[in-house]
Scaffold this motif. Structure first.
Motif, short mmCIF file in Angstrom:
data_model
loop_
_atom_site.label_atom_id
_atom_site.label_comp_id
_atom_site.label_asym_id
_atom_site.label_seq_id
_atom_site.Cartn_x
_atom_site.Cartn_y
_atom_site.Cartn_z
N VAL A 38 1.29 -1.54 -0.19
CA VAL A 38 0.42 -0.13 0.37
C VAL A 38 1.09 1.30 -0.03
N ASN A 39 2.16 1.29 1.17
CA ASN A 39 2.67 2.53 1.21
C ASN A 39 3.93 2.26 0.26
N LYS A 40 3.93 2.15 -0.47
CA LYS A 40 5.69 1.89 -1.31
C LYS A 40 6.83 2.38 -1.09
N PRO A 41 6.87 3.12 -0.75
CA PRO A 41 8.16 3.98 -0.11
C PRO A 41 8.77 3.99 1.05
N SER A 42 7.67 3.00 1.98
CA SER A 42 8.17 2.46 3.28
C SER A 42 9.23 1.57 3.01
N THR A 43 8.76 0.67 1.72
CA THR A 43 9.89 -0.74 1.71
C THR A 43 11.30 0.00 1.84
N VAL A 44 11.63 1.19 1.73
CA VAL A 44 13.67 1.33 1.51
C VAL A 44 14.54 1.15 3.39
N GLN A 45 13.11 2.27 4.05
CA GLN A 45 13.62 1.63 5.76
C GLN A 45 13.10 0.04 6.20
N VAL A 46 12.21 -0.27 5.69
CA VAL A 46 11.55 -1.44 6.41
C VAL A 46 13.05 -2.17 5.92
N ASN A 47 13.40 -2.35 4.15
CA ASN A 47 14.47 -3.69 3.65
C ASN A 47 15.67 -2.77 4.73
N CYS A 48 16.26 -1.97 4.45
CA CYS A 48 16.98 -1.96 5.70
C CYS A 48 17.63 -2.13 6.76
N ALA A 49 16.01 -2.16 7.11
CA ALA A 49 16.00 -2.64 9.06
C ALA A 49 16.04 -4.73 8.72
N LEU A 50 15.35 -5.02 7.72
CA LEU A 50 15.75 -6.10 7.34
C LEU A 50 16.65 -6.87 7.68
N LEU A 51 17.45 -6.21 7.08
CA LEU A 51 19.57 -6.53 6.72
C LEU A 51 19.64 -6.58 8.37
N ASP A 52 19.58 -5.78 9.74
CA ASP A 52 20.08 -6.07 10.47
C ASP A 52 19.15 -7.08 12.41
N GLN A 53 17.95 -7.10 11.35
CA GLN A 53 17.20 -7.39 12.67
C GLN A 53 15.65 -7.98 12.19
N ASP A 54 15.59 -9.30 12.81
CA ASP A 54 14.00 -9.63 12.61
C ASP A 54 12.99 -8.42 12.63
N VAL A 55 11.76 -8.18 10.97
CA VAL A 55 11.04 -7.70 11.54
C VAL A 55 9.66 -8.26 11.43
N GLU A 56 9.00 -8.37 12.65
CA GLU A 56 7.83 -9.08 12.73
C GLU A 56 6.87 -8.38 11.50
#
Length: 148
Positions: free
Chosen positions: A103-121
């Motif tokens: 739905v909110n495509k711009p968010s994928t940059v931050q979330v993909n970066c977070a996925l590199l460092d941690q588990d994202v629920e």
């Protein structure tokens, strides 16, 4: 066959383009056509000796999947998207596996970066509900309604 308008036509007609050309030729030809990672097709380059298959555009949008399929006939897939290089899932990959759109495509940059460092629920919220999220939360919406 190659002509000056082949990439322009391909950008309008296909979701994934596989070009058996030198990378430089492809980069120069597609540069004026590139608009947005969510609109542009994935573009894969394969060298003429079938040594390597490289997604230039749209790694998370079909390019990485295409080079893996192409590798079955010989070329080595050259994947450079950070999440896949580090054996992590991406928001785009999660959305696809769940049959969802983002739905909110711009968010994928931050979330993909977070996925590199941690588990994202990943939360599966059943409604009716109202969900308020920040810019660092990717919202996925199921493409089809679930069977009851």
């Amino acid at each position: 066959m190659y002509d000056k308008a082949v990439f322009k036509r391909a950008f309008q007609e296909y979701d994934v383009i596989v070009a058996v050309f030198a990378t430089g030729i492809v980069v120069r030809e597609i540069a004026p056509l590139i608009e947005d990672k969510w609109k542009d097709p994935a573009v894969v380059v394969v060298d003429s000796n079938m040594n390597f298959a490289i997604p230039l555009l749209g790694g998370h949008h079909g390019g990485n999947e295409a080079v893996r399929k192409i590798s079955e006939i010989g070329p080595v897939p050259v994947v450079t998207t950070a999440t896949e290089v580090h054996n992590k899932n991406s928001v785009e990959g999660i959305a696809k596996s769940l049959g969802c759109g983002i739905v909110n495509k711009p968010s994928t940059v931050q979330v993909n970066c977070a996925l590199l460092d941690q588990d994202v629920e990943v939360l599966d919220i059943k409604g009716p509900k109202i969900v308020i999220v920040g810019d660092d939360v990717s919202v996925l919406k199921r493409e089809k309604a679930e069977d009851a």
